[in-house]
Design an enzyme around this catalytic site. Structure first.
Site, short mmCIF file in Angstrom:
data_model
loop_
_atom_site.label_atom_id
_atom_site.label_comp_id
_atom_site.label_asym_id
_atom_site.label_seq_id
_atom_site.Cartn_x
_atom_site.Cartn_y
_atom_site.Cartn_z
N VAL A 12 0.85 -1.18 0.00
CA VAL A 12 0.00 0.00 0.00
C VAL A 12 0.89 1.24 0.00
CG1 VAL A 12 -1.78 1.24 1.25
CG2 VAL A 12 -1.74 -1.25 1.28
N SER A 534 17.86 -32.87 17.85
CA SER A 534 16.98 -32.12 16.93
C SER A 534 15.62 -31.82 17.55
CB SER A 534 16.84 -32.84 15.59
OG SER A 534 16.53 -34.22 15.75
#
Ligand SMILES: Nc1nc2c(ncn2[C@@H]2O[C@H](COP(=O)(O)OP(=O)(O)O)[C@@H](O)[C@H]2O)c(=O)[nH]1
Lengths: 626, 302
Positions: A12, A534
């Site tokens: 915008v 992990s």
């Protein structure tokens, strides 16, 4: 005169409406009554100048909110070319509209406000444009008047954007410094930026190569409508999606797989010698066959894929979120079949290009899914053929178009490995490096080794037993003649990852490198065993994404924290409790347990051999070993 | 074997329109083609013949007759219908007025454009039409710039500009629930210039109203209104013969003429190229408010 369809995107206030207004105004595509209306409106709004942006700000609601909310189409022509602009708004909630506007565009203009430089949105626009296969991207660096027409600023933004765009694999990227408000370099050359020697924006639009991406090789003719005025004539009407066709050529009909010959290529003006992609024609055949809408006519030696399992990138376009296992209508070319989303692989964060694991897609979400159709569809990969590689999903209750999709390929079985090329989008790439295909096919390597390549990823808390299990499993596989490799946390942190610590960022990088390493060993045909705490779901998902479906076996070693702490083989828990170790998973850093691992094993009260036996059985089930 | 004469953008537009028309014929059960008598609907008929050749156009032409027509329009319509052996259905605004469905506007030149909407919806309902093909183009008017090729209307025939189905690639979604219907706009991507160029290239015959001729007119609110049994003079006005032509053909009470000496298609193309006003600029009903068109569309105007 030819035709160029292009889309425009900007955040915008970047000046998109002004630019379009300027293009229309300077090419004299605006009529006096329109201009008068805009002058009027500008005056009413108390603006001291004629606000060209008002020329293109469509609907009343938007005018009231002072924003553009939907795709609007504009037209103008110069003596060289006719242009169709798909004017699409750039804010996040309207990704859907950008996809709509970009779907038929051959060029995308991305606006950047020179004062703001490359924003997240500018990258999003680039990503979506490349995802939709737009071959030409023009980055208009606007409001140069507000940065003193600075060459340095321009170069800085161009360099910034170039480094980002390299990850996207954009073929043609052009930068033009402009002032939409004052007209510099839009239609007329700017006298205030003598340092810029490229063409003006309009000149570029007039000269960019159109139609270059049209596929003229693979003949695909989706039958749209059967014209049957009387018993003697039966014409299969449609528009050629790609390729060319001539009378006398042999053709094959899908799905029946019957072959016949083209008798004539008919149009109102008379029969043609040859028709090409884009032509609306009617084909007649030498044999009477039962051919109807939704069938596809092709050449016998150049077939599209025909499958019911499809791997696709989709954009969700409905307010109503996706529902797992709901039947949708899938419409692709002129074919329609029931379909459901059988798996959500990941959602792409369009701003960071990260992949998220999600349960469903909502409005404006984009990501990769697997779709199962009731009837086979005939398709090519979107990157090769926009016409046969695209589809929409339609909600059977509301009849709304709920998703726009681009086909990546069929869902490959374990025996049929997909090229990983499209993955590159999400992986960092060094500048000026081009992907080369692997020298030796994985299938060939596998044929020699007698087993499949796979990545077996062990995740779990420190002390859960990952390494002991993985080591025993590797020995068992190796003894049976398999080609194996074990990547272990402590080993990679000597050397390749020796520069990393244990902060969340470093952990992510650690796993990223390990995932890439595993993918390389995988390519060598090995069964790669990885043992890493992990803790983060996203990191594991990323590693998973680097190998083909069915070849990543996530093993969750599910040992309770108390048990791990009791074992404390390396004394880490004790030290963490004393505060000597920061970021200890389970103590001072979270562990995100896998939600649907291929295998979950418990270790409490079990022998290692017992667990390994279970895993070998699973690997057999998965077809990795015999 | 023939080679096509038109090339480039016109050929692409033609092929796109034919594709859309065939898609309509395939996806809907009872399509109709809205025929106003103007050049855009004449072009539509021309393209429809091409799309289904050597078959017949598989849908009827529907003319919403305001009763305020130039005689040339009706004569031309009837000839075209005969030539193409198409079916014609006429919906009469007069009949709607007589039946008390709508009320005539007051004033010196009552426009029946607003009234057409009701007659149109009634006629579509009578024909059980599930889609009406229209010659609307996106370049005509700002509100049309966002129109889809397949435009969904709810049970009340209304258009919701904020809730349109996304139209991606060339995949048109005409699925509908009972009672809902569609408008389809095969000419969406044509501009006025494209239409004229194509008409010239294809040598399509048009009503004489489009070409320059002498006619009695009166200038009112900046619009040149032609003498007809429906337009009455206001006190102080007088008919005046001028050389004019019409850029659009609609209701005789509100379609303005343009002073012009363009008597061939080439003249008209030159005139359009130099024009400084949109076609609709000559229609007094569009002038009433900047958002007039949008309001009518929401109500079901074609
Ligand atoms: N100084 C300057 N202002 C501009 C330029 N382009 C646009 N603007 C202004 O930036 C504001 C937003 O422009 P607009 O076209 O409405 O942006 P949009 O939201 O991208 O359509 C308006 O006030 C414009 O006048 C430019 O090149 N220079």
């Amino acid at each position: 005169m030819d035709l160029l369809r292009f889309s425009t995107a900007g955040s915008v206030d970047d000046g998109k409406s002004t630019l379009i207004g300027r293009l229309l105004y300077d090419t004299k595509s605006i009529f006096e009554d329109q201009l008068a209306a805009v002058e009027d409106a500008s005056a009413r709004r108390g603006e001291g100048y004629v606000n060209l942006a008002l020329l293109t700000d469509g609907l009343r609601a938007e005018r009231e909110q002072n924003i553009t909310i939907d795709v609007a189409y504009r037209y103008f022509a110069t003596p060289r070319r006719k242009f169709i602009i798909a004017d699409t708004p750039g804010h996040i909630q309207y990704t859907r509209n950008m996809v709509t506007g970009a779907s038929t565009a051959e060029l995308a203009i991305i606006l950047i406000d020179a004062r703001n430089g490359v924003l997240t949105q500018s990258k999003r626009h680039g990503f979506l444009s490349s995802l939709l296969g737009i071959p030409h991207i023009l980055v208009a660096i606007n409001k140069m008047d507000l940065v003193d027409w600075s060459e340095e600023r321009y170069e800085e933004i161009a360099a910034d954007y170039t480094s980002f765009a390299q990850k996207l694999g954009v073929d043609d990227l052009t930068f033009i410094p402009i002032s939409a408000l004052l007209g510099d370099n839009v239609v007329d050359e700017s006298e205030r930026m003598p340092w810029y020697r490229g063409s003006t924006l309009l000149h570029h639009l007039e000269h960019v190569n159109v139609g270059a991406h049209r596929n003229l090789v693979d003949f695909r003719f989706p039958v749209q409508y059967v014209i049957r005025p009387d018993q003697d004539y039966r014409g299969y009407a449609g528009r050629i999606a790609s390729g060319t066709i001539r009378p006398g050529e042999e053709i094959l009909i899908l799905p029946s797989r019957k072959t016949t010959t083209v008798a004539s290529v008919d149009t109102f003006e008379g029969p043609l010698d040859e028709a090409t992609a884009g032509d609306a024609i009617a084909l007649t055949t030498t044999d009477e066959l039962d051919i109807s809408r939704g069938d596809m006519i092709v050449r016998p030696l150049n077939l599209p894929s025909a499958d019911t399992e499809i791997d696709a990138t989709i954009c969700w376009t409905s307010e109503q979120p996706m529902e797992a296992n709901t039947q949708y209508w899938l419409r692709q070319t002129t074919r329609e079949t029931k379909a459901f989303i059988s798996r959500i692989v990941y959602r792409i964060d369009v701003d960071t290009l990260h992949r998220d694991e999600v349960k469903q897609f909502e409005l404006n979400d984009i990501g990769r899914v697997q779709i199962t159709t009731a009837q086979p569809i005939f398709f090519d990969r979107y990157q090769l053929n926009r016409e046969t590689g695209s589809f929409v999903l339609i909600d059977p209750h509301t009849n709304n178009t709920v998703a726009a999709g681009m086909i990546r390929g069929e869902v490959k079985t374990v025996d049929d490995l997909p090229p990983q090329k499209s993955e590159e989008v999400l992986r960092p790439v060094s500048p000026d490096v081009v992907w080369e295909a692997w020298n030796i096919d994985l299938a060939v390597r596998e044929a020699r080794s007698g087993h499949k390549a796979a990545v077996i990823w062990f995740t779990g808390l420190s002390g859960s037993g990952k390494s002991s299990i993985a080591r025993a499993l590797e020995s068992r596989l190796f003894e049976a003649g398999a080609q194996t490799m074990l990547l272990d946390g402590d080993q990679v942190r000597h050397g390749i990852n020796g520069d990393l610590g244990f902060s969340p960022g470093d952990r992510t990088e650690n796993i990223r490198r390990v995932g890439e390493l595993a993918a390389l060993f995988f390519r060598s045909g090995s069964i790669v065993l990885c043992t890493f705490v992990s803790p983060f779901q996203a990191d594991r998902a990323r590693a998973r994404g680097l190998v083909p479906r069915g070849r990543f076996v996530e093993v969750f070693v599910d040992t309770p924290l108390e048990e791990c702490e009791r074992r404390d083989a390396k004394g880490l828990y004790a030290r963490a409790r004393k505060g000597e170790i920061a970021h200890m998973t389970g103590i001072s850093s979270p562990y995100e347990a896998p939600e649907s691992p291929e295998v979950r094993v418990e270790t409490v009260g079990r022998e290692v051999d017992d667990v390994v036996g279970e895993l070998v059985v699973r690997l057999r089930d998965l077809g990795v070993v015999r | 074997m023939v080679l096509k004469t038109i090339e480039g953008h016109l050929r692409q537009l033609e092929s796109e329109s034919i594709f859309v028309m065939r898609e309509v014929a395939a996806q809907f059960e009872r399509p109709v083609l809205l025929f106003s008598g103007g050049k855009d609907s004449i072009l539509m008929v021309h393209l429809a013949r091409k799309a289904f050749w050597p078959g017949r156009v598989p849908f009827p032409l529907v003319h919403i007759d305001t009763g305020h027509n130039f005689p040339e329009t009706i004569a031309f319509r009837d000839r075209l219908v005969e030539e193409t052996s198409a079916q014609l259905r006429v919906g009469s605004v007069q009949a709607s007025i007589d039946a008390g469905r709508v009320k005539e506007e007051e004033g010196p030149n009552p426009s029946r454009n607003g009234l057409q909407t009701v007659t149109l919806l009634d006629t579509l309902a009578e024909l059980k039409a599930d889609v009406a093909l229209g010659g609307g183009r996106r370049d005509e008017e700002k509100a049309r710039a966002k129109e889809r090729f397949f435009s969904h209307r709810d049970r009340f025939g209304q258009w919701d500009p904020k809730n349109q189905r996304p139209e991606v690639w060339n995949l048109f979604n005409g699925r509908r629930n009972p009672g809902e219907h569609f408008r389809a706009f095969p000419l969406s991507n044509w501009t006025e210039m494209d239409v004229w160029q194509y008409i010239a290239a294809e040598e399509i015959e048009l009503p004489s109203l489009y070409f320059s001729h002498r006619r009695n007119v009166v200038k009112r609110d900046g619009v040149l209104l032609a003498e007809s049994e429906f337009n009455r003079l206001l006190p102080g006005e007088a008919w005046e013969e001028r050389t004019i032509r019409f850029r659009t053909i609609g209701d005789a009470t509100c379609t303005g003429a343009t002073e012009s000496s363009a008597s061939t298609l080439d003249d008209i193309i030159a005139e359009v190229a130099a024009a400084r006003e949109t076609e609709r600029g000559g229609r007094s009903d569009d002038k009433r408010s900047e958002a007039a068109m949008e309001d009518r569309k929401k109500l079901g105007y074609f």
